[in-house]
Write a protein that holds these residues in place. Structure first.
Motif, PDB file in Angstrom:
ATOM      1  N   ASN A  35      46.057  28.581  21.801  1.00  0.00           N
ATOM      2  CA  ASN A  35      45.916  29.969  22.224  1.00  0.00           C
ATOM      3  C   ASN A  35      44.964  30.780  21.355  1.00  0.00           C
ATOM      4  O   ASN A  35      44.590  31.886  21.763  1.00  0.00           O
ATOM      5  CB  ASN A  35      47.289  30.647  22.240  1.00  0.00           C
ATOM      6  CG  ASN A  35      48.194  30.086  23.312  1.00  0.00           C
ATOM      7  OD1 ASN A  35      48.094  30.443  24.481  1.00  0.00           O
ATOM      8  ND2 ASN A  35      49.077  29.175  22.924  1.00  0.00           N
TER       9      ASN A  35
ATOM     10  N   TRP B 208      45.861  37.420  30.957  1.00  0.00           N
ATOM     11  CA  TRP B 208      45.592  38.847  30.805  1.00  0.00           C
ATOM     12  C   TRP B 208      45.530  39.254  29.337  1.00  0.00           C
ATOM     13  O   TRP B 208      44.722  40.122  28.964  1.00  0.00           O
ATOM     14  CB  TRP B 208      46.650  39.650  31.553  1.00  0.00           C
ATOM     15  CG  TRP B 208      46.653  39.306  33.016  1.00  0.00           C
ATOM     16  CD1 TRP B 208      47.571  38.562  33.691  1.00  0.00           C
ATOM     17  CD2 TRP B 208      45.646  39.660  33.963  1.00  0.00           C
ATOM     18  NE1 TRP B 208      47.221  38.429  35.006  1.00  0.00           N
ATOM     19  CE2 TRP B 208      46.041  39.099  35.213  1.00  0.00           C
ATOM     20  CE3 TRP B 208      44.471  40.407  33.905  1.00  0.00           C
ATOM     21  CZ2 TRP B 208      45.279  39.254  36.358  1.00  0.00           C
ATOM     22  CZ3 TRP B 208      43.707  40.552  35.050  1.00  0.00           C
ATOM     23  CH2 TRP B 208      44.117  39.991  36.257  1.00  0.00           C
ATOM     24  N   LEU B 209      46.346  38.634  28.500  1.00  0.00           N
ATOM     25  CA  LEU B 209      46.242  38.891  27.060  1.00  0.00           C
ATOM     26  C   LEU B 209      44.895  38.408  26.526  1.00  0.00           C
ATOM     27  O   LEU B 209      44.257  39.079  25.711  1.00  0.00           O
ATOM     28  CB  LEU B 209      47.393  38.195  26.323  1.00  0.00           C
ATOM     29  CG  LEU B 209      48.794  38.746  26.592  1.00  0.00           C
ATOM     30  CD1 LEU B 209      49.849  37.874  25.915  1.00  0.00           C
ATOM     31  CD2 LEU B 209      48.912  40.191  26.101  1.00  0.00           C
TER      32      LEU B 209
ATOM     33  N   ALA C 239      49.056  34.592  37.398  1.00  0.00           N
ATOM     34  CA  ALA C 239      50.390  35.170  37.250  1.00  0.00           C
ATOM     35  C   ALA C 239      50.925  35.004  35.830  1.00  0.00           C
ATOM     36  O   ALA C 239      51.982  35.549  35.500  1.00  0.00           O
ATOM     37  CB  ALA C 239      51.360  34.529  38.240  1.00  0.00           C
ATOM     38  N   LEU C 240      50.198  34.271  34.993  1.00  0.00           N
ATOM     39  CA  LEU C 240      50.644  34.020  33.627  1.00  0.00           C
ATOM     40  C   LEU C 240      50.179  35.134  32.689  1.00  0.00           C
ATOM     41  O   LEU C 240      49.042  35.621  32.813  1.00  0.00           O
ATOM     42  CB  LEU C 240      50.098  32.679  33.134  1.00  0.00           C
ATOM     43  CG  LEU C 240      50.512  31.448  33.956  1.00  0.00           C
ATOM     44  CD1 LEU C 240      49.736  30.228  33.491  1.00  0.00           C
ATOM     45  CD2 LEU C 240      52.001  31.213  33.840  1.00  0.00           C
ATOM     46  N   PRO C 241      51.015  35.555  31.752  1.00  0.00           N
ATOM     47  CA  PRO C 241      50.594  36.612  30.806  1.00  0.00           C
ATOM     48  C   PRO C 241      49.411  36.198  29.937  1.00  0.00           C
ATOM     49  O   PRO C 241      48.619  37.049  29.516  1.00  0.00           O
ATOM     50  CB  PRO C 241      51.845  36.846  29.955  1.00  0.00           C
ATOM     51  CG  PRO C 241      52.980  36.264  30.732  1.00  0.00           C
ATOM     52  CD  PRO C 241      52.407  35.146  31.531  1.00  0.00           C
ATOM     53  N   ALA C 242      49.273  34.888  29.676  1.00  0.00           N
ATOM     54  CA  ALA C 242      48.232  34.428  28.747  1.00  0.00           C
ATOM     55  C   ALA C 242      46.835  34.820  29.212  1.00  0.00           C
ATOM     56  O   ALA C 242      45.975  35.163  28.382  1.00  0.00           O
ATOM     57  CB  ALA C 242      48.334  32.912  28.577  1.00  0.00           C
TER      58      ALA C 242
ATOM     59  N   GLU D 148      47.218  25.876  29.715  1.00  0.00           N
ATOM     60  CA  GLU D 148      48.529  25.986  30.366  1.00  0.00           C
ATOM     61  C   GLU D 148      48.879  24.657  31.038  1.00  0.00           C
ATOM     62  O   GLU D 148      48.710  24.502  32.254  1.00  0.00           O
ATOM     63  CB  GLU D 148      48.523  27.125  31.392  1.00  0.00           C
ATOM     64  CG  GLU D 148      48.283  28.498  30.804  1.00  0.00           C
ATOM     65  CD  GLU D 148      49.436  28.961  29.929  1.00  0.00           C
ATOM     66  OE1 GLU D 148      50.554  28.432  30.108  1.00  0.00           O
ATOM     67  OE2 GLU D 148      49.227  29.845  29.078  1.00  0.00           O
TER      68      GLU D 148
ATOM     69  N   TRP E 171      39.414  33.646  32.492  1.00  0.00           N
ATOM     70  CA  TRP E 171      39.772  32.657  31.467  1.00  0.00           C
ATOM     71  C   TRP E 171      38.650  32.470  30.438  1.00  0.00           C
ATOM     72  O   TRP E 171      38.907  32.108  29.282  1.00  0.00           O
ATOM     73  CB  TRP E 171      40.113  31.319  32.113  1.00  0.00           C
ATOM     74  CG  TRP E 171      41.485  31.268  32.698  1.00  0.00           C
ATOM     75  CD1 TRP E 171      41.840  31.414  34.003  1.00  0.00           C
ATOM     76  CD2 TRP E 171      42.714  31.079  31.985  1.00  0.00           C
ATOM     77  NE1 TRP E 171      43.199  31.326  34.162  1.00  0.00           N
ATOM     78  CE2 TRP E 171      43.764  31.122  32.925  1.00  0.00           C
ATOM     79  CE3 TRP E 171      43.034  30.893  30.646  1.00  0.00           C
ATOM     80  CZ2 TRP E 171      45.107  30.971  32.578  1.00  0.00           C
ATOM     81  CZ3 TRP E 171      44.368  30.744  30.290  1.00  0.00           C
ATOM     82  CH2 TRP E 171      45.377  30.771  31.243  1.00  0.00           C
TER      83      TRP E 171
ATOM     84  N   SER F  77      47.406  30.660  38.345  1.00  0.00           N
ATOM     85  CA  SER F  77      47.393  30.827  36.886  1.00  0.00           C
ATOM     86  C   SER F  77      47.263  32.302  36.491  1.00  0.00           C
ATOM     87  O   SER F  77      47.599  32.668  35.362  1.00  0.00           O
ATOM     88  CB  SER F  77      46.243  30.029  36.271  1.00  0.00           C
ATOM     89  OG  SER F  77      44.987  30.599  36.607  1.00  0.00           O
TER      90      SER F  77
END
Length: 333
Positions: free
Chosen positions: A256, A310-311, A305-308, A274, A203, A303
């Protein structure tokens, strides 16, 4: 005799720790010492103010807290309180975790800029060390070494505060030390903190990448560039939203883009980015006792598991690569 890349990285990390020992080592240590001293004084003062030895008066006779706490009918509540302390005492080190966010933020801001400002970069570039190794060593300090140091300081400080609390209670006839030692949460607390380091690393990666890139590029006023550009982007987004009457995307940009660029170094920032994670944590707490079932560890790992995340990590890695290229370009220019 050639030096392996792993040995070079180890040497570079030691160099960073030596050059920034005051910020990375002594600051968490001093904060922990101050917290321990203040915690001891506050515990002693609070217990003295509430007249610990007298809980209530029955038929003119004083009944002490130790008598109430040790009665058979109070047993389940006593166990619940001890479990709550053992499972949540690590949160007493919250000031240290907050300090970690600021330490990493300002370390990254100065990491590459200071080398250029005092021209020591010329010496380091004369050694058989690539720009990639130098930048990655500074990223490793921000994402791994500094959090490890603060996690260790937080664990020691929290344990000392629990020992102080147990000692003060024992002085007033309430002996809970043996029961605390028999509670698994007392030992799992520090392990959970260290277990959250991979979550923090992912993060925090966008913020670390952004700050290192600015530190590698800006000639001066690094803080103004690092903070001013995202804020300017936010102002332009608000202005464009007002003109086109499409303000729905401003909140997304604010969290974001701006938030991920500036606030990612704060532990627990994933709850800010999130908010949907918070209802899940409340649901975990409501599954049992509110005092013992706040499972931040498993909730934080969920957390990932969220796409954010990894992006953001991909964006952070790209920014670190940009910092490497900019460092090379600055000196060649």
């Amino acid at each position: 005799m050639s030096i392996s890349p792993a040995n070079k990285m180890q040497w570079l990390i030691r160099r960073e720790l030596w050059e920034h020992k005051g910020m990375l080592v002594w600051t968490p240590a001093l904060i922990g010492i101050v917290m321990t001293v203040l915690g001891a004084l506050m515990t002693i003062g609070t217990i003295a103010k509430t007249k610990m030895r007298t809980a209530l008066i029955v038929n003119g006779e004083e009944v002490s807290w130790s008598t109430v706490f040790n009665t058979r009918t109070f047993g389940p509540r006593r166990t619940e309180i001890i479990d709550a302390v053992a499972n949540n005492y690590i949160y007493a080190a919250a000031p240290l975790f907050l300090a970690l966010g600021f330490l990493v933020f300002f370390y990254c801001l100065s990491a590459l800029h200071d080398d250029r400002r005092d021209r020591s970069v010329l010496f380091w570039k004369s050694l058989p060390i690539s720009d990639a190794q130098t930048v990655l060593s500074k990223a490793a300090i921000a994402l791994l070494v500094a959090p490890l140091i603060v996690a260790a300081a937080a664990s020691v400080t929290s344990l000392l505060l629990v020992l102080i609390l147990s000692g003060v209670l024992a002085a007033n006839g309430i002996h809970v030390f043996a029961e605390l030692l028999a509670t698994p949460g007392l030992y799992l607390g520090p392990l959970r903190v260290f277990g959250l380091l991979p979550v923090y690393c992912l993060w925090a990666l966008p913020t670390v990448g952004w700050l290192l890139m600015v530190s590698s590029w800006a000639k001066s006023k690094v803080f103004l560039w690092a903070v001013g550009v995202p804020l300017l982007l936010l102002i332009l987004a608000v202005w464009a939203g007002k003109l086109t009457q499409t303000e729905s995307g401003i909140d997304w940009i604010q969290m974001n883009v701006i938030g991920r660029a500036l606030l990612g170094t704060l532990p627990g920032s994933w709850y800010l980015f999130e908010p949907g994670l918070l209802p899940h944590m409340h649901a975990l707490a409501e599954g049992g006792s509110h005092m013992t079932r706040v499972d931040v560890f498993s909730n934080s790992w969920s957390s990932l598991a969220l796409p954010a995340v990894w992006l953001g990590a991909a964006a952070g890695a790209a920014l670190i690569y940009a910092a490497i290229r900019l460092r090379r370009w600055r000196e060649e220019g």
